[in-house]
Design a protein around this motif. Sequence first.
Motif, PDB file in Angstrom:
ATOM      1  N   PRO A   1      42.715  44.370  39.485  1.00  0.00           N
ATOM      2  CA  PRO A   1      42.262  45.769  39.523  1.00  0.00           C
ATOM      3  C   PRO A   1      43.408  46.757  39.358  1.00  0.00           C
ATOM      4  O   PRO A   1      44.472  46.613  39.957  1.00  0.00           O
ATOM      5  CB  PRO A   1      41.601  45.889  40.896  1.00  0.00           C
ATOM      6  CG  PRO A   1      41.094  44.500  41.165  1.00  0.00           C
ATOM      7  CD  PRO A   1      42.178  43.600  40.599  1.00  0.00           C
ATOM      8  N   ARG A   2      43.169  47.745  38.497  1.00  0.00           N
ATOM      9  CA  ARG A   2      44.107  48.816  38.172  1.00  0.00           C
ATOM     10  C   ARG A   2      45.424  48.280  37.618  1.00  0.00           C
ATOM     11  O   ARG A   2      46.446  48.930  37.667  1.00  0.00           O
ATOM     12  CB  ARG A   2      44.318  49.742  39.362  1.00  0.00           C
ATOM     13  CG  ARG A   2      42.987  50.360  39.848  1.00  0.00           C
ATOM     14  CD  ARG A   2      43.148  51.435  40.862  1.00  0.00           C
ATOM     15  NE  ARG A   2      43.835  52.608  40.397  1.00  0.00           N
ATOM     16  CZ  ARG A   2      43.282  53.612  39.688  1.00  0.00           C
ATOM     17  NH1 ARG A   2      42.022  53.545  39.352  1.00  0.00           N
ATOM     18  NH2 ARG A   2      43.993  54.656  39.342  1.00  0.00           N
TER      19      ARG A   2
ATOM     20  N   ASP B   1      49.712  42.562  42.257  1.00  0.00           N
ATOM     21  CA  ASP B   1      49.668  42.201  43.674  1.00  0.00           C
ATOM     22  C   ASP B   1      48.235  42.091  44.198  1.00  0.00           C
ATOM     23  O   ASP B   1      48.019  41.531  45.273  1.00  0.00           O
ATOM     24  CB  ASP B   1      50.440  43.228  44.519  1.00  0.00           C
ATOM     25  CG  ASP B   1      51.943  43.167  44.259  1.00  0.00           C
ATOM     26  OD1 ASP B   1      52.444  42.085  43.877  1.00  0.00           O
ATOM     27  OD2 ASP B   1      52.601  44.213  44.431  1.00  0.00           O
ATOM     28  N   ARG B   2      47.292  42.624  43.442  1.00  0.00           N
ATOM     29  CA  ARG B   2      45.888  42.521  43.839  1.00  0.00           C
ATOM     30  C   ARG B   2      45.295  41.254  43.231  1.00  0.00           C
ATOM     31  O   ARG B   2      45.667  40.865  42.119  1.00  0.00           O
ATOM     32  CB  ARG B   2      45.117  43.763  43.389  1.00  0.00           C
ATOM     33  CG  ARG B   2      45.628  45.022  44.096  1.00  0.00           C
ATOM     34  CD  ARG B   2      44.994  46.270  43.575  1.00  0.00           C
ATOM     35  NE  ARG B   2      43.638  46.396  44.096  1.00  0.00           N
ATOM     36  CZ  ARG B   2      42.877  47.470  43.882  1.00  0.00           C
ATOM     37  NH1 ARG B   2      43.338  48.479  43.183  1.00  0.00           N
ATOM     38  NH2 ARG B   2      41.671  47.529  44.383  1.00  0.00           N
ATOM     39  N   PRO B   3      44.383  40.603  43.924  1.00  0.00           N
ATOM     40  CA  PRO B   3      43.820  39.355  43.386  1.00  0.00           C
ATOM     41  C   PRO B   3      43.004  39.598  42.120  1.00  0.00           C
ATOM     42  O   PRO B   3      42.384  40.650  41.959  1.00  0.00           O
ATOM     43  CB  PRO B   3      42.935  38.839  44.519  1.00  0.00           C
ATOM     44  CG  PRO B   3      42.678  40.002  45.393  1.00  0.00           C
ATOM     45  CD  PRO B   3      43.816  40.955  45.225  1.00  0.00           C
TER      46      PRO B   3
ATOM     47  N   SER C   1      37.225  48.129  34.862  1.00  0.00           N
ATOM     48  CA  SER C   1      38.043  47.803  33.701  1.00  0.00           C
ATOM     49  C   SER C   1      37.277  48.080  32.409  1.00  0.00           C
ATOM     50  O   SER C   1      36.097  47.724  32.291  1.00  0.00           O
ATOM     51  CB  SER C   1      38.436  46.324  33.734  1.00  0.00           C
ATOM     52  OG  SER C   1      39.079  45.972  32.530  1.00  0.00           O
ATOM     53  N   PRO C   2      37.944  48.678  31.415  1.00  0.00           N
ATOM     54  CA  PRO C   2      37.286  48.859  30.122  1.00  0.00           C
ATOM     55  C   PRO C   2      37.143  47.542  29.361  1.00  0.00           C
ATOM     56  O   PRO C   2      36.290  47.424  28.477  1.00  0.00           O
ATOM     57  CB  PRO C   2      38.222  49.820  29.375  1.00  0.00           C
ATOM     58  CG  PRO C   2      39.549  49.615  29.998  1.00  0.00           C
ATOM     59  CD  PRO C   2      39.282  49.259  31.447  1.00  0.00           C
ATOM     60  N   ASP C   3      37.973  46.551  29.693  1.00  0.00           N
ATOM     61  CA  ASP C   3      37.902  45.245  29.047  1.00  0.00           C
ATOM     62  C   ASP C   3      36.794  44.430  29.714  1.00  0.00           C
ATOM     63  O   ASP C   3      36.857  44.133  30.900  1.00  0.00           O
ATOM     64  CB  ASP C   3      39.251  44.522  29.161  1.00  0.00           C
ATOM     65  CG  ASP C   3      40.349  45.262  28.436  1.00  0.00           C
ATOM     66  OD1 ASP C   3      40.086  45.786  27.334  1.00  0.00           O
ATOM     67  OD2 ASP C   3      41.470  45.336  28.969  1.00  0.00           O
ATOM     68  N   ARG C   4      35.768  44.072  28.939  1.00  0.00           N
ATOM     69  CA  ARG C   4      34.596  43.370  29.461  1.00  0.00           C
ATOM     70  C   ARG C   4      33.721  42.958  28.286  1.00  0.00           C
ATOM     71  O   ARG C   4      33.911  43.465  27.190  1.00  0.00           O
ATOM     72  CB  ARG C   4      33.830  44.260  30.439  1.00  0.00           C
ATOM     73  CG  ARG C   4      33.456  45.594  29.886  1.00  0.00           C
ATOM     74  CD  ARG C   4      33.079  46.695  30.910  1.00  0.00           C
ATOM     75  NE  ARG C   4      32.363  46.250  32.061  1.00  0.00           N
ATOM     76  CZ  ARG C   4      32.891  46.209  33.304  1.00  0.00           C
ATOM     77  NH1 ARG C   4      34.122  46.602  33.510  1.00  0.00           N
ATOM     78  NH2 ARG C   4      32.174  45.796  34.311  1.00  0.00           N
TER      79      ARG C   4
END
Length: 131
Positions: A69-70, A74-76, A85-88
């Motif tokens: 995320p973002r 460091d975030r899972p 997320s725009p990627d999808r």
Amino acid sequence: MNLFPIGHVESPLTDRASAPRQGDEGAPEAWVVVVPQYARAMAELQAGQEVLLLTWLDRADRAVLAVHPRGDEDRPETGVFSTRSPDRPNPIGLHRVLVTGVEGQKFRVSGLEALDGTPVVDVKPVLTDER
């Protein structure tokens, strides 16, 4: 399923890496230019109205299924359906924006982080308790 643009975004934002991640994070004002055949559909839009813009994030990576995320390593890693997320797989953008002006076949909005040239798929009013 047939999906086609009803217009496009005109924005000073041209580079995804330098664009804000959300509209309330410093997005400049932008124009939504409506295709002439759909001009009647925007006739009642007016300054001060909040709308939801649905865009097609045409520069997204449709193969991405999980992200940090973002972009924070460091975030899972998280499935994209739980992120913005725009990627999808189907890169539909959802933007709550404020109409700040209407001029001919285009309307100006604040709070839109979409890049210049982004196709607009639909416009819907934000409903309040009165509607």
